[in-house]
Design a protein around this motif. Structure first.
Motif, PDB file in Angstrom:
ATOM      1  N   GLU A   1       0.830  -1.205   0.000  1.00 41.91           N
ATOM      2  CA  GLU A   1       0.000   0.000   0.000  1.00 41.91           C
ATOM      3  C   GLU A   1       0.870   1.262   0.000  1.00 41.91           C
ATOM      4  O   GLU A   1       0.545   2.256  -0.642  1.00 41.91           O
ATOM      5  CB  GLU A   1      -0.934   0.001   1.206  1.00 41.91           C
ATOM      6  N   TYR A   2       1.989   1.180   0.706  1.00 46.07           N
ATOM      7  CA  TYR A   2       2.931   2.301   0.775  1.00 46.07           C
ATOM      8  C   TYR A   2       3.500   2.593  -0.615  1.00 46.07           C
ATOM      9  O   TYR A   2       3.571   3.749  -1.036  1.00 46.07           O
ATOM     10  CB  TYR A   2       4.037   1.939   1.763  1.00 46.07           C
ATOM     11  N   ALA A   3       3.884   1.549  -1.333  1.00 45.29           N
ATOM     12  CA  ALA A   3       4.404   1.711  -2.695  1.00 45.29           C
ATOM     13  C   ALA A   3       3.322   2.232  -3.634  1.00 45.29           C
ATOM     14  O   ALA A   3       3.585   3.089  -4.480  1.00 45.29           O
ATOM     15  CB  ALA A   3       4.955   0.385  -3.202  1.00 45.29           C
ATOM     16  N   GLN A   4       2.095   1.746  -3.460  1.00 44.75           N
ATOM     17  CA  GLN A   4       0.996   2.216  -4.304  1.00 44.75           C
ATOM     18  C   GLN A   4       0.741   3.695  -4.086  1.00 44.75           C
ATOM     19  O   GLN A   4       0.481   4.432  -5.032  1.00 44.75           O
ATOM     20  CB  GLN A   4      -0.277   1.426  -4.019  1.00 44.75           C
ATOM     21  N   ARG A   5       0.795   4.130  -2.854  1.00 45.82           N
ATOM     22  CA  ARG A   5       0.564   5.544  -2.558  1.00 45.82           C
ATOM     23  C   ARG A   5       1.710   6.414  -3.073  1.00 45.82           C
ATOM     24  O   ARG A   5       1.492   7.559  -3.454  1.00 45.82           O
ATOM     25  CB  ARG A   5       0.432   5.760  -1.053  1.00 45.82           C
ATOM     26  N   SER A   6       2.924   5.874  -3.037  1.00 39.78           N
ATOM     27  CA  SER A   6       4.082   6.651  -3.470  1.00 39.78           C
ATOM     28  C   SER A   6       4.040   6.909  -4.973  1.00 39.78           C
ATOM     29  O   SER A   6       4.164   8.029  -5.418  1.00 39.78           O
ATOM     30  CB  SER A   6       5.374   5.943  -3.109  1.00 39.78           C
ATOM     31  N   ASP A   7       3.892   5.849  -5.737  1.00 43.11           N
ATOM     32  CA  ASP A   7       3.833   5.982  -7.192  1.00 43.11           C
ATOM     33  C   ASP A   7       3.500   4.626  -7.790  1.00 43.11           C
ATOM     34  O   ASP A   7       4.381   3.803  -8.020  1.00 43.11           O
ATOM     35  CB  ASP A   7       5.158   6.493  -7.751  1.00 43.11           C
ATOM     36  N   ARG A   8       2.253   4.399  -8.022  1.00 49.35           N
ATOM     37  CA  ARG A   8       1.767   3.103  -8.492  1.00 49.35           C
ATOM     38  C   ARG A   8       2.464   2.644  -9.775  1.00 49.35           C
ATOM     39  O   ARG A   8       2.778   1.471  -9.936  1.00 49.35           O
ATOM     40  CB  ARG A   8       0.257   3.173  -8.708  1.00 49.35           C
ATOM     41  N   PHE A   9       2.740   3.542 -10.680  1.00 50.87           N
ATOM     42  CA  PHE A   9       3.339   3.164 -11.957  1.00 50.87           C
ATOM     43  C   PHE A   9       4.835   2.915 -11.831  1.00 50.87           C
ATOM     44  O   PHE A   9       5.376   2.017 -12.457  1.00 50.87           O
ATOM     45  CB  PHE A   9       3.040   4.217 -13.020  1.00 50.87           C
ATOM     46  N   LYS A  10       5.490   3.691 -11.014  1.00 51.53           N
ATOM     47  CA  LYS A  10       6.934   3.548 -10.830  1.00 51.53           C
ATOM     48  C   LYS A  10       7.277   2.231 -10.139  1.00 51.53           C
ATOM     49  O   LYS A  10       8.286   1.610 -10.438  1.00 51.53           O
ATOM     50  CB  LYS A  10       7.459   4.730 -10.016  1.00 51.53           C
ATOM     51  N   PHE A  11       6.437   1.812  -9.202  1.00 51.33           N
ATOM     52  CA  PHE A  11       6.741   0.625  -8.400  1.00 51.33           C
ATOM     53  C   PHE A  11       5.842  -0.565  -8.753  1.00 51.33           C
ATOM     54  O   PHE A  11       5.622  -1.434  -7.922  1.00 51.33           O
ATOM     55  CB  PHE A  11       6.613   0.968  -6.912  1.00 51.33           C
ATOM     56  N   HIS A  12       5.354  -0.629  -9.987  1.00 55.56           N
ATOM     57  CA  HIS A  12       4.409  -1.685 -10.354  1.00 55.56           C
ATOM     58  C   HIS A  12       4.992  -3.085 -10.195  1.00 55.56           C
ATOM     59  O   HIS A  12       4.292  -4.006  -9.801  1.00 55.56           O
ATOM     60  CB  HIS A  12       3.873  -1.470 -11.774  1.00 55.56           C
ATOM     61  N   ARG A  13       6.290  -3.278 -10.464  1.00 51.65           N
ATOM     62  CA  ARG A  13       6.897  -4.614 -10.300  1.00 51.65           C
ATOM     63  C   ARG A  13       6.940  -5.015  -8.829  1.00 51.65           C
ATOM     64  O   ARG A  13       6.686  -6.159  -8.484  1.00 51.65           O
ATOM     65  CB  ARG A  13       8.305  -4.627 -10.886  1.00 51.65           C
ATOM     66  N   VAL A  14       7.272  -4.070  -7.983  1.00 51.15           N
ATOM     67  CA  VAL A  14       7.332  -4.329  -6.544  1.00 51.15           C
ATOM     68  C   VAL A  14       5.941  -4.658  -6.018  1.00 51.15           C
ATOM     69  O   VAL A  14       5.761  -5.618  -5.260  1.00 51.15           O
ATOM     70  CB  VAL A  14       7.915  -3.112  -5.794  1.00 51.15           C
ATOM     71  N   ILE A  15       4.961  -3.886  -6.433  1.00 48.35           N
ATOM     72  CA  ILE A  15       3.579  -4.109  -5.990  1.00 48.35           C
ATOM     73  C   ILE A  15       3.107  -5.486  -6.416  1.00 48.35           C
ATOM     74  O   ILE A  15       2.519  -6.235  -5.633  1.00 48.35           O
ATOM     75  CB  ILE A  15       2.660  -2.986  -6.535  1.00 48.35           C
ATOM     76  N   LYS A  16       3.401  -5.854  -7.650  1.00 48.17           N
ATOM     77  CA  LYS A  16       3.024  -7.180  -8.161  1.00 48.17           C
ATOM     78  C   LYS A  16       3.699  -8.291  -7.361  1.00 48.17           C
ATOM     79  O   LYS A  16       3.078  -9.268  -6.977  1.00 48.17           O
ATOM     80  CB  LYS A  16       3.376  -7.291  -9.638  1.00 48.17           C
ATOM     81  N   TYR A  17       4.990  -8.119  -7.078  1.00 47.33           N
ATOM     82  CA  TYR A  17       5.726  -9.139  -6.329  1.00 47.33           C
ATOM     83  C   TYR A  17       5.179  -9.295  -4.909  1.00 47.33           C
ATOM     84  O   TYR A  17       4.968 -10.422  -4.443  1.00 47.33           O
ATOM     85  CB  TYR A  17       7.216  -8.800  -6.288  1.00 47.33           C
ATOM     86  N   ILE A  18       4.935  -8.204  -4.221  1.00 42.67           N
ATOM     87  CA  ILE A  18       4.424  -8.293  -2.856  1.00 42.67           C
ATOM     88  C   ILE A  18       3.041  -8.933  -2.863  1.00 42.67           C
ATOM     89  O   ILE A  18       2.711  -9.733  -1.987  1.00 42.67           O
ATOM     90  CB  ILE A  18       4.384  -6.911  -2.175  1.00 42.67           C
TER      91      ILE A  18
END
Length: 70
Positions: free
Chosen positions: A49-66
């Motif tokens: 959720e923290y990564a999504q709030r920061s920048d969903r597009f920039k951290f899309h790989r991280v969000i997917k992995y988590i």
């Protein structure tokens, strides 16, 4: 390893928005140090959720992995 800063952010929270090999850092912390991807900071946000709030597009790989770890 469950150290948090004054905002309640853990190493996983910082890894989720880190540059470079963020997924490798997260994998290491989860697998080797048993850190939970469900850990929340003082704003009640998990690392994903923290990564999504920061920048969903920039951290899309991280969000997917988590999301796969949840």
């Amino acid at each position: 390893m469950n150290i948090k800063d004054k905002n309640g952010d853990s190493l996983l929270h910082y890894s989720a928005i880190g540059q470079g090999n963020a997924t490798l850092y997260i994998k290491y912390l989860v697998e080797k140090h048993d850190m939970s991807v469900f850990m929340k900071n003082s704003n009640r946000l998990t690392p994903r959720e923290y990564a999504q709030r920061s920048d969903r597009f920039k951290f899309h790989r991280v969000i997917k992995y988590i999301r796969e770890l949840e």
